[in-house]
Motif scaffolding. Structure first.
Motif, PDB file in Angstrom:
ATOM      1  N   GLY A  53     -14.228  -9.642 -14.762  1.00  0.00           N
ATOM      2  CA  GLY A  53     -14.356 -10.477 -13.607  1.00  0.00           C
ATOM      3  C   GLY A  53     -13.184 -11.783 -13.589  1.00  0.00           C
ATOM      4  N   LEU A  54     -12.996 -12.591 -14.856  1.00  0.00           N
ATOM      5  CA  LEU A  54     -12.226 -13.541 -15.010  1.00  0.00           C
ATOM      6  C   LEU A  54     -10.922 -12.990 -14.949  1.00  0.00           C
ATOM      7  CD1 LEU A  54     -14.120 -15.801 -17.806  1.00  0.00           C
ATOM      8  CD2 LEU A  54     -13.821 -16.303 -15.184  1.00  0.00           C
ATOM      9  N   CYS A  55     -10.523 -12.017 -15.589  1.00  0.00           N
ATOM     10  CA  CYS A  55      -9.244 -11.243 -15.652  1.00  0.00           C
ATOM     11  C   CYS A  55      -8.445 -11.055 -14.079  1.00  0.00           C
ATOM     12  CB  CYS A  55      -9.110 -10.077 -16.558  1.00  0.00           C
ATOM     13  SG  CYS A  55      -9.223 -10.393 -18.322  1.00  0.00           S
ATOM     14  N   LEU A  56      -9.455 -10.682 -13.350  1.00  0.00           N
ATOM     15  CA  LEU A  56      -9.256 -10.312 -11.840  1.00  0.00           C
ATOM     16  C   LEU A  56      -9.159 -11.384 -11.393  1.00  0.00           C
ATOM     17  CD1 LEU A  56      -9.015  -8.170  -9.527  1.00  0.00           C
ATOM     18  CD2 LEU A  56     -11.551  -8.567  -9.166  1.00  0.00           C
ATOM     19  N   ALA A  94      -5.447 -12.574 -12.197  1.00  0.00           N
ATOM     20  CA  ALA A  94      -4.627 -11.644 -11.543  1.00  0.00           C
ATOM     21  C   ALA A  94      -4.454 -11.867 -10.104  1.00  0.00           C
ATOM     22  CB  ALA A  94      -4.893 -10.294 -11.721  1.00  0.00           C
ATOM     23  N   ALA A  95      -5.549 -12.312  -9.469  1.00  0.00           N
ATOM     24  CA  ALA A  95      -5.631 -12.758  -8.067  1.00  0.00           C
ATOM     25  C   ALA A  95      -4.883 -13.918  -7.663  1.00  0.00           C
ATOM     26  CB  ALA A  95      -6.924 -12.786  -7.350  1.00  0.00           C
ATOM     27  N   ALA A  96      -4.845 -14.707  -8.581  1.00  0.00           N
ATOM     28  CA  ALA A  96      -4.050 -16.253  -8.397  1.00  0.00           C
ATOM     29  C   ALA A  96      -2.719 -16.147  -8.615  1.00  0.00           C
ATOM     30  CB  ALA A  96      -4.733 -17.094  -9.630  1.00  0.00           C
ATOM     31  N   GLY A  97      -2.384 -14.992  -9.618  1.00  0.00           N
ATOM     32  CA  GLY A  97      -0.811 -14.769  -9.801  1.00  0.00           C
ATOM     33  C   GLY A  97      -0.209 -14.188  -8.464  1.00  0.00           C
ATOM     34  N   LEU A  98      -1.132 -13.254  -7.919  1.00  0.00           N
ATOM     35  CA  LEU A  98      -0.635 -12.543  -6.352  1.00  0.00           C
ATOM     36  C   LEU A  98      -0.962 -13.637  -5.397  1.00  0.00           C
ATOM     37  CD1 LEU A  98      -0.377  -9.875  -5.365  1.00  0.00           C
ATOM     38  CD2 LEU A  98      -2.679  -9.699  -4.738  1.00  0.00           C
ATOM     39  N   LEU A  99      -1.648 -14.610  -5.385  1.00  0.00           N
ATOM     40  CA  LEU A  99      -1.404 -15.496  -4.350  1.00  0.00           C
ATOM     41  C   LEU A  99      -0.257 -16.517  -4.712  1.00  0.00           C
ATOM     42  CD1 LEU A  99      -5.191 -16.768  -4.075  1.00  0.00           C
ATOM     43  CD2 LEU A  99      -3.817 -15.742  -2.209  1.00  0.00           C
ATOM     44  N   ALA A 100       0.042 -16.613  -5.895  1.00  0.00           N
ATOM     45  CA  ALA A 100       1.352 -17.501  -6.048  1.00  0.00           C
ATOM     46  C   ALA A 100       2.599 -16.573  -5.795  1.00  0.00           C
ATOM     47  CB  ALA A 100       1.333 -18.257  -7.386  1.00  0.00           C
ATOM     48  N   GLY A 101       2.696 -15.455  -5.497  1.00  0.00           N
ATOM     49  CA  GLY A 101       3.687 -14.712  -5.282  1.00  0.00           C
ATOM     50  C   GLY A 101       4.517 -14.757  -3.980  1.00  0.00           C
ATOM     51  N   SER A 102       5.383 -13.952  -3.905  1.00  0.00           N
ATOM     52  CA  SER A 102       6.395 -14.098  -2.877  1.00  0.00           C
ATOM     53  C   SER A 102       5.753 -13.508  -1.679  1.00  0.00           C
ATOM     54  CB  SER A 102       7.391 -13.156  -3.113  1.00  0.00           C
ATOM     55  OG  SER A 102       8.441 -13.520  -4.333  1.00  0.00           O
ATOM     56  N   LEU A 120       0.434  -7.013  -8.511  1.00  0.00           N
ATOM     57  CA  LEU A 120      -0.392  -6.238  -7.746  1.00  0.00           C
ATOM     58  C   LEU A 120      -1.042  -4.989  -8.503  1.00  0.00           C
ATOM     59  CD1 LEU A 120       1.766  -5.459  -4.538  1.00  0.00           C
ATOM     60  CD2 LEU A 120      -0.376  -6.372  -4.684  1.00  0.00           C
ATOM     61  N   GLY A 121      -0.265  -4.692  -9.460  1.00  0.00           N
ATOM     62  CA  GLY A 121      -0.673  -3.645 -10.489  1.00  0.00           C
ATOM     63  C   GLY A 121      -1.542  -4.178 -11.398  1.00  0.00           C
ATOM     64  N   ILE A 122      -1.586  -5.501 -11.921  1.00  0.00           N
ATOM     65  CA  ILE A 122      -2.594  -5.909 -12.876  1.00  0.00           C
ATOM     66  C   ILE A 122      -3.991  -6.541 -11.879  1.00  0.00           C
ATOM     67  CG2 ILE A 122      -3.339  -8.127 -14.069  1.00  0.00           C
ATOM     68  CD1 ILE A 122      -0.360  -8.354 -14.936  1.00  0.00           C
ATOM     69  N   THR A 123      -4.043  -6.666 -10.788  1.00  0.00           N
ATOM     70  CA  THR A 123      -5.090  -6.951  -9.813  1.00  0.00           C
ATOM     71  C   THR A 123      -5.628  -5.621  -9.501  1.00  0.00           C
ATOM     72  OG1 THR A 123      -3.980  -8.855  -8.731  1.00  0.00           O
ATOM     73  CG2 THR A 123      -5.834  -7.890  -7.887  1.00  0.00           C
ATOM     74  N   VAL A 124      -5.132  -4.424  -9.128  1.00  0.00           N
ATOM     75  CA  VAL A 124      -5.862  -3.381  -9.186  1.00  0.00           C
ATOM     76  C   VAL A 124      -6.231  -2.598 -10.193  1.00  0.00           C
ATOM     77  CG1 VAL A 124      -5.272  -0.865  -8.524  1.00  0.00           C
ATOM     78  CG2 VAL A 124      -4.024  -2.605  -7.212  1.00  0.00           C
ATOM     79  N   ILE A 125      -5.528  -3.132 -11.518  1.00  0.00           N
ATOM     80  CA  ILE A 125      -6.195  -2.478 -12.583  1.00  0.00           C
ATOM     81  C   ILE A 125      -7.488  -3.258 -13.095  1.00  0.00           C
ATOM     82  CG2 ILE A 125      -5.668  -2.290 -15.432  1.00  0.00           C
ATOM     83  CD1 ILE A 125      -2.771  -1.443 -14.650  1.00  0.00           C
ATOM     84  N   MET A 126      -7.233  -4.393 -12.918  1.00  0.00           N
ATOM     85  CA  MET A 126      -8.427  -5.158 -13.362  1.00  0.00           C
ATOM     86  C   MET A 126      -9.815  -4.994 -12.231  1.00  0.00           C
ATOM     87  SD  MET A 126      -7.707  -6.278 -16.129  1.00  0.00           S
ATOM     88  CE  MET A 126      -9.197  -7.098 -16.511  1.00  0.00           C
TER      89      MET A 126
END
Length: 139
Positions: free
Chosen positions: A22-25, A28-36, A53-59
């Motif tokens: 859950g913490l890893c997800l 990853a979602a925070a990285g996605l929110l900071a993305g382009s 996106l890949g890390i978010t889906v995997i997690m």
């Protein structure tokens, strides 16, 4: 030995696995929110955020798997049966009230006006004596 390897592997601390996934997800979602894509408000920039996106889906998949494993493990586990403890008759002690007198507060002594004046005079005299001692040392 081969039959043990084929069996389903259940981790001992499944709760920690769920919390970790859950913490890893969340990270990853925070990285996605900071993305382009979020910055430009367009899905056209998905190639720049492919790693997030890949890390978010995997997690997300790992979190769902660990949650289902945890639910299955808790469904298979037997419920603990709590039986009330019975105190042994040898250990029981009968408590009998003793003849103890209740604590009493001493009566308040009432001061007469003469006693009050005497006490005030004594305090004033001691304060004068202390002030005189302090003045002797300072002068």
């Amino acid at each position: 030995m081969a039959s043990q390897a084929v069996g389903r592997k259940e981790p001992q601390d499944i709760e920690l696995t769920v919390i970790g996934n859950g913490l890893c997800l969340l990270i990853a979602a925070a990285g996605l929110l900071a993305g382009s894509m979020t910055t430009n408000l367009s899905l056209a920039y998905w190639r720049e955020d492919i790693v997030a996106l890949g890390i978010t889906v995997i997690m997300g998949i790992r979190l769902v798997r660990s949650l289902t494993d945890a639910m299955a493990q808790y469904q298979e586990a037997p419920l603990p049966v709590h039986q009330p403890r019975r105190a042994e008759t040898q250990e029981r002690v009968n408590v009998q009230p003793e003849g103890v007198a209740a604590g009493q507060i001493p009566a308040v002594s009432s001061f007469t006006p003469d006693k009050v004046v005497e006490e005030v005079v004594k305090r004033i005299e001691t304060q004068k004596a202390e002030a005189a001692k302090k003045n002797k040392f300072t002068n």
